[in-house]
Scaffold this motif. Structure first.
Motif, mmCIF file in Angstrom:
data_model
loop_
_atom_site.group_PDB
_atom_site.id
_atom_site.type_symbol
_atom_site.label_atom_id
_atom_site.label_comp_id
_atom_site.label_asym_id
_atom_site.label_seq_id
_atom_site.Cartn_x
_atom_site.Cartn_y
_atom_site.Cartn_z
ATOM 1 N N SER A 179 0.837 -1.200 0.000
ATOM 2 C CA SER A 179 0.000 0.000 0.000
ATOM 3 C C SER A 179 0.869 1.245 0.000
ATOM 4 C CB SER A 179 -0.918 0.006 1.230
ATOM 5 O OG SER A 179 -1.792 -1.093 1.206
ATOM 6 N N ALA A 180 1.908 1.196 0.839
ATOM 7 C CA ALA A 180 2.854 2.318 0.866
ATOM 8 C C ALA A 180 3.579 2.447 -0.467
ATOM 9 C CB ALA A 180 3.863 2.110 1.992
ATOM 10 N N ARG A 181 3.786 1.320 -1.115
ATOM 11 C CA ARG A 181 4.462 1.345 -2.413
ATOM 12 C C ARG A 181 3.606 2.007 -3.484
ATOM 13 N NH1 ARG A 181 6.937 -4.142 -5.217
ATOM 14 N NH2 ARG A 181 8.170 -3.130 -6.840
ATOM 15 N N LEU A 182 2.290 1.992 -3.297
ATOM 16 C CA LEU A 182 1.416 2.695 -4.226
ATOM 17 C C LEU A 182 1.556 4.205 -4.088
ATOM 18 C CD1 LEU A 182 -1.871 0.613 -3.897
ATOM 19 C CD2 LEU A 182 -0.490 0.850 -5.962
ATOM 20 N N VAL A 183 1.733 4.656 -2.838
ATOM 21 C CA VAL A 183 1.758 6.089 -2.560
ATOM 22 C C VAL A 183 3.175 6.651 -2.668
ATOM 23 C CG1 VAL A 183 1.207 7.851 -0.836
ATOM 24 C CG2 VAL A 183 -0.239 5.814 -1.052
ATOM 25 N N GLY A 184 4.145 5.941 -2.080
ATOM 26 C CA GLY A 184 5.513 6.447 -2.004
ATOM 27 C C GLY A 184 6.129 6.830 -3.343
ATOM 28 N N PRO A 185 6.116 5.937 -4.350
ATOM 29 C CA PRO A 185 6.710 6.299 -5.635
ATOM 30 C C PRO A 185 6.032 7.501 -6.293
ATOM 31 C CG PRO A 185 6.464 3.926 -5.488
ATOM 32 C CD PRO A 185 5.754 4.504 -4.310
ATOM 33 N N ALA A 186 4.706 7.594 -6.152
ATOM 34 C CA ALA A 186 4.007 8.733 -6.752
ATOM 35 C C ALA A 186 4.441 10.048 -6.102
ATOM 36 C CB ALA A 186 2.498 8.550 -6.614
ATOM 37 N N ILE A 187 4.526 10.049 -4.759
ATOM 38 C CA ILE A 187 4.977 11.253 -4.048
ATOM 39 C C ILE A 187 6.424 11.561 -4.418
ATOM 40 C CG2 ILE A 187 5.423 12.278 -1.799
ATOM 41 C CD1 ILE A 187 3.149 10.588 -0.688
#
Length: 451
Positions: A179-187
């Motif tokens: 889930s964090a991998r969905l958000v982290g790369p985008a940020i």
């Protein structure tokens, strides 16, 4: 799968308070999120999702910074290798420490050290003084901390949830990470494009305040602590001998070793595809990582819903993951390549979660730190071998050949271990209109149950 002597063992000395029993009891009902009924695990999961988001931001920023400074996929491979080299060199000793020391105070120390590493790299980058060797050093230091943090974090899960929820909690940990991998790369992609990599490093360092707070807020009376093993000679050798005598541990560890070494080199391949094949930017690199994360999250949630682990599922997922690497390497266009990253994430995560939970459930609690350290050493410790090799192949022959090489090696290993497991379990290959599957022979032996 045979569960071994550890599967039926309690996760250690359980507190005499009735609070722990009351806390664990509601979680015994199977559901996709059953572990989250346990307060301590909810705190842990909340802290980890914040920290994991920062970790993914730093991973993307780190890879892109190295690629920007050097223009070389091999340099990205070296960075990855340095981060995982300590696990290869000292991973088993980290497991010994995890068995000797209380997990919660140990994690407070390792999480604090990780946060300081991110802040230090942020200061260098924001000051405009960062050089490639700084990134190499930060990656190596982070790897040293991970040697202890990884087995401690893995073995702390049964202490929070009890033995009945281990498989579900391991799956939810992976779902949390993805889930964090969905958000982290985008940020990270937005930050790198707008203000540079330094801010991603800084936010990662600060994000470790969340898991530290979650550990401090836990109710220790509701944990299921394993009595720390006293210091003694031969504990490292004892752990190796323990694994050597158990096929239900050897083969999952061997399989994830090959997959981790040769199949999980996405920073090398994706950065090369972005720069050399599709001529994209940091946003494109973030998109590719997000698509893999979306598939991985789906795989983790499916694993949490299953609530069990089987070697047959592990081998099947490994074969499909390897085949998908080969197919994706030959993808004719941008959107075909991007779409195939989703099922790669699904099956790659299935391999990881199934192997992890099956190994934990088959291990006696007092040996779990050393066994999980060996698991992580094999899974991530092979990266110092695989990453530079596949980075060189990618630089020399191109992104498609590099990714195909990783898929081919992973497929060969998966097929070989499938045959070995079939022979050990006295199975035969069935091919009919229902599909291809291994089924028991007329006189099965009970050495290893694959189903």
């Amino acid at each position: 799968m045979s569960t071994g002597t550890g599967a039926d063992s309690a996760p250690g000395h359980i507190s005499t308070t009735t609070t722990a029993a009351r806390t664990a009891a509601p979680a015994s009902r199977n559901s996709m999120f059953s572990s989250l009924r346990i307060r301590n695990y909810r705190l842990f999961a909340t802290g980890q999702v914040v920290s994991n988001t920062g970790t993914w931001m730093q991973r993307i920023a780190q890879d892109w910074l190295v690629l920007s400074l050097t223009g070389s996929a091999s340099a990205v491979g070296i960075t990855i290798a340095l981060q995982f080299l300590p696990m290869l060199m000292f991973g088993l000793y980290g497991g010994v420490l995890a068995d000797r020391l209380p997990k919660r105070p140990l994690l407070l120390a390792t999480q604090s050290a990780m946060g300081l590493t991110g802040v230090a790299l942020a200061v260098l980058t924001l000051a405009g003084q960062v050089q490639v060797w700084h990134v190499y050093l930060a990656a190596f230091l982070l790897g040293l901390i991970t040697v202890v943090d990884n087995p401690a974090r893995q073995t702390f899960v049964p202490e929070m949830v009890g033995k009945d929820q281990v498989a579900n909690a391991v799956s939810l940990n992976s779902a949390n990470f993805q889930s964090a991998r969905l958000v982290g790369p985008a940020i990270a992609g937005v930050l790198i494009t707008a203000v540079g990599s330094g801010w991603a490093f800084l936010l990662n360092g600060l994000s470790f305040a969340a898991p530290i707070a979650s550990l401090l807020l836990m109710r220790t009376a509701e944990l299921h602590p394993v009595e720390p093993r006293p210091r003694a000679k031969g504990q490292l050798r004892e752990g190796l001998q323990y694994v050597a005598g158990r096929p239900e541990l050897i083969w999952p560890i061997a399989l994830v070793g090959f997959i981790g070494t040769f199949g999980f080199n996405f920073p090398i391949w994706l950065s090369a595809f972005v720069s050399d094949v599709f001529h994209g930017d940091a946003g494109t690199y973030g998109l590719f990582n997000t698509l893999i994360a979306a598939g991985s999250l789906a795989g983790a949630l499916l694993a949490a819903r299953r609530g069990h682990s089987r070697l047959r599922l592990l081998v099947t997922a490994a074969v499909l993951f390897s085949v998908l690497l080969l197919v994706t390497a030959l993808a004719p266009g941008f959107w075909v390549f991007a779409a195939l990253l989703v099922p790669i994430g699904v099956f790659g995560l299935t391999v990881n979660v199934t192997a992890n939970s099956s190994v934990q459930m088959a291990t006696d609690p007092e040996m779990r730190g050393r066994v999980m350290a060996l698991y992580m050493m094999v899974f991530t410790g092979g990266t110092p071998v695989g990453a530079p090799l596949l980075g060189w192949i990618t630089d020399t022959y191109g992104a498609r050949v590099g990714m195909a090489a990783g898929g081919l090696i992973s497929l060969a290993a998966s097929a070989t271990i499938a045959v070995v497991l079939a022979r050990v379990g006295n199975l035969r290959l069935r091919v009919d209109r229902r599909g291809v599957a291994f089924v028991p022979s007329v006189r099965p032996r009970e050495l290893v149950k694959v189903a």
